[in-house]
Design a protein around this motif. Sequence first.
Motif, PDB file in Angstrom:
ATOM      1  N   GLN A   1       0.838  -1.207   0.000  1.00 56.14           N
ATOM      2  CA  GLN A   1       0.000   0.000   0.000  1.00 56.14           C
ATOM      3  C   GLN A   1       0.872   1.257   0.000  1.00 56.14           C
ATOM      4  OE1 GLN A   1      -0.791   2.400   2.654  1.00 56.14           O
ATOM      5  NE2 GLN A   1      -2.153   3.410   1.156  1.00 56.14           N
TER       6      GLN A   1
ATOM      7  N   VAL B   1      -7.036  16.157  -0.936  1.00 56.89           N
ATOM      8  CA  VAL B   1      -6.859  15.759   0.465  1.00 56.89           C
ATOM      9  C   VAL B   1      -5.797  16.640   1.123  1.00 56.89           C
ATOM     10  CG1 VAL B   1      -6.163  13.880   2.016  1.00 56.89           C
ATOM     11  CG2 VAL B   1      -7.642  13.387   0.045  1.00 56.89           C
TER      12      VAL B   1
ATOM     13  N   VAL C   1      -8.554  16.040   7.559  1.00 58.60           N
ATOM     14  CA  VAL C   1      -8.221  14.782   6.886  1.00 58.60           C
ATOM     15  C   VAL C   1      -8.538  13.613   7.822  1.00 58.60           C
ATOM     16  CG1 VAL C   1      -6.366  13.378   5.886  1.00 58.60           C
ATOM     17  CG2 VAL C   1      -6.433  15.856   5.471  1.00 58.60           C
TER      18      VAL C   1
ATOM     19  N   GLU D   1      -7.962   9.543   8.105  1.00 58.03           N
ATOM     20  CA  GLU D   1      -7.264   8.375   7.568  1.00 58.03           C
ATOM     21  C   GLU D   1      -7.697   7.167   8.371  1.00 58.03           C
ATOM     22  OE1 GLU D   1      -3.044   8.135   6.689  1.00 58.03           O
ATOM     23  OE2 GLU D   1      -2.904  10.311   6.956  1.00 58.03           O
TER      24      GLU D   1
ATOM     25  N   GLU E   1      -7.601   2.524   8.462  1.00 58.33           N
ATOM     26  CA  GLU E   1      -7.316   1.203   7.892  1.00 58.33           C
ATOM     27  C   GLU E   1      -8.471   0.276   8.250  1.00 58.33           C
ATOM     28  OE1 GLU E   1      -3.729   0.468  10.187  1.00 58.33           O
ATOM     29  OE2 GLU E   1      -2.540   0.531   8.346  1.00 58.33           O
TER      30      GLU E   1
ATOM     31  N   LYS F   1      -6.884   0.884   2.917  1.00 56.52           N
ATOM     32  CA  LYS F   1      -6.420   2.141   3.510  1.00 56.52           C
ATOM     33  C   LYS F   1      -7.171   3.271   2.808  1.00 56.52           C
ATOM     34  CE  LYS F   1      -3.817   4.956   5.875  1.00 56.52           C
ATOM     35  NZ  LYS F   1      -2.417   5.325   5.644  1.00 56.52           N
ATOM     36  N   VAL F   2      -7.742   4.153   3.613  1.00 56.81           N
ATOM     37  CA  VAL F   2      -8.441   5.289   3.022  1.00 56.81           C
ATOM     38  C   VAL F   2      -7.899   6.595   3.612  1.00 56.81           C
ATOM     39  CG1 VAL F   2     -10.595   4.062   2.526  1.00 56.81           C
ATOM     40  CG2 VAL F   2     -10.300   5.149   4.743  1.00 56.81           C
ATOM     41  N   ARG F   3      -7.878   7.609   2.762  1.00 59.23           N
ATOM     42  CA  ARG F   3      -7.540   8.971   3.189  1.00 59.23           C
ATOM     43  C   ARG F   3      -8.590   9.872   2.577  1.00 59.23           C
ATOM     44  NH1 ARG F   3      -2.922  11.592   1.123  1.00 59.23           N
ATOM     45  NH2 ARG F   3      -2.703  13.108   2.795  1.00 59.23           N
TER      46      ARG F   3
ATOM     47  N   GLU G   1      -8.963   8.947  -1.294  1.00 55.16           N
ATOM     48  CA  GLU G   1      -8.047   7.944  -1.843  1.00 55.16           C
ATOM     49  C   GLU G   1      -8.354   6.620  -1.155  1.00 55.16           C
ATOM     50  OE1 GLU G   1      -3.973  10.455  -2.557  1.00 55.16           O
ATOM     51  OE2 GLU G   1      -4.494  10.001  -0.488  1.00 55.16           O
ATOM     52  N   HIS G   2      -8.561   5.588  -1.935  1.00 59.29           N
ATOM     53  CA  HIS G   2      -9.004   4.301  -1.384  1.00 59.29           C
ATOM     54  C   HIS G   2      -8.147   3.203  -2.002  1.00 59.29           C
ATOM     55  CE1 HIS G   2     -12.726   1.440  -0.690  1.00 59.29           C
ATOM     56  NE2 HIS G   2     -11.616   0.958  -0.193  1.00 59.29           N
TER      57      HIS G   2
ATOM     58  N   LEU H   1     -16.289   4.454   6.750  1.00 55.53           N
ATOM     59  CA  LEU H   1     -15.611   5.736   6.559  1.00 55.53           C
ATOM     60  C   LEU H   1     -16.615   6.896   6.490  1.00 55.53           C
ATOM     61  CD1 LEU H   1     -13.046   7.449   5.857  1.00 55.53           C
ATOM     62  CD2 LEU H   1     -13.694   7.100   3.455  1.00 55.53           C
TER      63      LEU H   1
END
Lengths: 156, 761
Positions: B322, B341, B347, B349, B351, B459-461, B474-475, B553
């Motif tokens: 990742q 982002v 932000v 973030e 997991e 993982k996402v942001r 972002e995924h 999320l």
Amino acid sequence: MVMLSVNGQARQVEVADDTPLLWVIREQLGMTGTKFGCGAGLCGACTIHLDGEAVRSCQTSVVDAAGKQVTTIEGLGAKEPHVLQTAWIAEQVPQCGYCQSGQIMQAAALLARNDNPTREEVVAHMDGNLCRCMTYARIQRAIMRAAGELRAQKGA
Amino acid sequence: MGKMDRWPERATLNRRAFLIGTGATGLLLGYSAMRTGPHEAKALGAGSFEPTVWYTIAPDGKVTVVCGKAEMGQHVSSAMAQIVADELEADWRKVAVVFPTNDPKFNDPLLGAQITGGSWSVRMNFDPMSRAGAAGRVTLVKAGAEIMGVPEAECFAQNSQVIHGKSGKRIGYGPIVGSGKADRTWTPDELKAIKLKPASQYKLIGQSVPQLDVPAKTDGTAAFGIDAAVPDMLYGKPVVPPVRYGATVKSVDDSAARKVPGFVKVVVLDDKTATITGWLVVVARSYPAAKAAAEALKVEWDKGPNAAVSDETIIREAKRLQLDPSAGQFFVKAGDPGAAVAGAAKVVEAEYFTSINIHAALEPMNALAEQKDGHWHIYTGNQFATRTGGIAAAALGVDPKTVVVHQHYLGGGFGRRLDADMVIPAVLAAKDVGKPVKVIYAREDDMQMDFTRPLTYQKVRAGLDGDGRLVGLEHDVVCAWPTARWGIPEFLTPSVDKKGALDSFVVNGADFWYTVPNHQVRAVLNEVAQRATPSGQLRSVAPGWTFWAVESLIDELAAAAGKDPVDFRLALLDGAGANAVGAKRLANALRTAVGRSGYGALALPKGQGIGVACVSSQERATATWTACAAQVDVEPDSGAFKVNRLTIAMDVGTAVNPDGVRAQIEGSVLWGLSLALYEHATLEGGALQVANFDSYTPLRMSQVPDIDISIIANGEPPSGCGEPGVTVVAPAIANAIFRAAGARVRSLPITPETVKAAIKA
């Protein structure tokens, strides 16, 4: 050699004494309505009746069934459909259907001694029977429907 | 499959004629296998031309629909028959279903194969099946009018009869078929011109007619693969290695096994398809004998290259991948998420993890193989009969045309029976001993050799602007790729960054219907996991984990923005641009579930909460609009929690059989609950740490909560209903736990321990 009484018929089978009754029924007697699911008494798919009691045929040695009345799904509604089988169709219970012989046999033993079970009694009695399609709500409804039908028959 | 519009077969069907011809057994009605000329209906009748047979009508009026879909409890056979019978105006009491072999002529007209999955069946076959029924009706009306000597235009069909309205004369379909006057070839254009019924005139579609497969499943007569038998059949019990994949057999000592009465032989399998590794089959005269001999067998294995792989190794590798910007391919890339982002006011973030899960269909994997008359006959229940026949042929080294797969009822499919592993030990053992062999996996074999739902790491942001609006996401999805394993290019999807094909079956759902201006989804293959745990399609596949991340999320973002999670979702479902219509249908489903749950209206006691989630499972092109509101009760000291009630709303467009749809939702929602709370497999030493239903524990009757189901049928075309329910439950529960206790869980399954840890965090 073991002498059995299966669905009211005398049957003679050439197998070792410790052979699980499940495989004798399926392979020697050619009745495949009783299912193999886990081989360990954990899922209930192989449930049959021994002298009216629900037992797991995968955990029952053939010799332990000698001298007792063995009933399988094929024998349950042989003369006319059992009230549970009718209820199972009315409630459209089965999905894949694989566990349903065992479910019906397990439920039949309950209704034979209690035609007015509470929801809790049904759950406690049926909790050992796994349904991977998870038709549990319909199984419960069908048992309640059948119980009501039994009471109506007796009242009539 | 990733994008169903890409299927080349769709065009092919449009070029196919529909043939109706009288044969020895009655009328055959079906699409031609290729482009056709005017004389082929006669050839069909004479038996010299084989169409893709969809149904037959016998001289006694019995209609038999050939169902190329596997029947695994979704009652697809009834639904297919209902669609044909409605346009045919057939009497439902005279309708039956049969299942074909793997002969390509029975392939799905759109998919070009016999494959059952993706909640596609009804959706994709509705139009061709409807036209097949309508063409039959029109042809029978014309022939019936001719026989009665009345004008065709004054006749109509009803209940398997052609009726002349003015005179009241009538003739049944049976006698018409018997007359031999119903032959006709429909050109593709004629077929296309048939005006199908409006929904208001449906007689069977929309009715909860009794499912055709149910009676046989209440009296023990339904024939599953495991029930198949042929003369002189022997039984086989697999002996599987102590790692999931990559082992080889070093030595075998069968001296003790030979003493077991009924023992025949041990066969070490050399699988040229590499589907299985390091397996043996013990063949005996009964299954208990095969099992006893298998237990007496002494085998030494070389455990191979994956013997040290565990959950931990897989997660470590996933995190490494990742972080590597060059890894993987993009499934979605819109705007500039990185910049959005980076420039966001806030932000978030996170997991998200989902564990390995196994199918554990109640009928253990099995197959019976018999070589007879120059053909290999395989008796089993399978979801992908055409591929499975091909795998058997490859394992045997024979022409695929000589392998016949005889379809049976499936004692649970759930995606497990898309795979073909079970036929390999059967054919190789049968070939070795020269007799038919029925191989049955013990439950332990079935569990340990499952093609699993892969362990997933996401993982996402995400960035919120100053008004709390989601401006960038972002995924990343890192896991084994179940469909890539098949090696069939048509099942893969081109990446948007043109870095080659990706497996959309790991990211479907992440291309959601929320409007997010800057959005990317990256699919990354975890090779370590791919090698050690060949993954499979487990009911709902990707949406089972993508929506776990997305819907958790969205709730986290709502909390970060200080907004109500329902309002936050509805604002994102604005239906702008490409999200037109779909987003609004999803919003409707969400409102329905929310409204019926009492969300926001009930004063809940402390420790209770209602959480929501909404999904567009399965694929964007095949979405079924589904929402869930879960009400939970959390005990803050122990983390113990109880799911009291699940309120579900599903927009299926058209419910062909409403009770069947309801049954599918009931089952799939409980699957979702079971995966969310009760099912957990781990990998250690390259082996799945599962054995039987005491170590892998699907939900039982005592664990069923109250469930409230609303089916929205708004007249749109039907969409699949067997899988979306699986995907929506887990995030709704996690979101409810957050509302009840302020604790955010990000791993599946959710347990009291993970809730307790989240409360402390």
